[in-house]
Design a protein around this motif. Structure first.
Motif: not given
Length: 134
Positions: A33-38, A40-42, A46-49
């Motif tokens: 929900x957080x990653x898909x709906x809240x 942004x891709x950017x 950045x968090x994944x990095x």
């Protein structure tokens, strides 16, 4: 994080904070929900990095200390330090996010919520307070 994103994120994090138990499925659903709906891709990138960098640093520290360097940190975006005691989304070494890992009890040890006490609870509480100020 924008004010609108903070407003969307707060109820999800407060639900995690107050839940008696959090299963791996609950954690995966909330993260989606957080990653898909809240976010942004950017923001997700950045968090994944940052998470990858933190994992590499932990792995290097474990190897230096003689550990095996396994594990990654399941994380709530924007929450420092990850969650679920180093569990990744699928679990670490076949264990689930309900605490069936060393030092957290075995199967049938009862409900587990990593946000009820300790470092993760403190970090989530601080993050919620920060979001409420937005």
């Amino acid at each position: 994080m924008t004010k609108a994103q903070a407003k969307q994120l707060l109820p999800l994090l407060q639900k995690l904070q107050s839940a008696a138990s959090i299963t791996a499925a609950d954690a995966t659903k909330t993260l989606s929900q957080i990653e898909d709906k809240i976010l942004t891709d950017k923001q997700v990138t950045a968090l994944d990095d940052l998470d990858l960098k933190r994992q590499e640093e932990r792995r290097a520290a474990r190897q230096k200390a003689g550990g095996n360097g396994q594990g990654s940190g399941f994380r709530i975006p924007g929450l420092p330090g990850g969650a679920f005691g180093g569990q990744n989304r699928q679990g670490q070494n076949g264990q689930n996010a309900q605490g069936q890992q060393a030092g957290r009890g075995g199967p049938g040890s009862g409900p587990f919520n990593p946000f009820k006490q300790g470092r993760q609870a403190d970090a989530l509480k601080s993050y919620i307070a920060l979001l409420q100020k937005k």
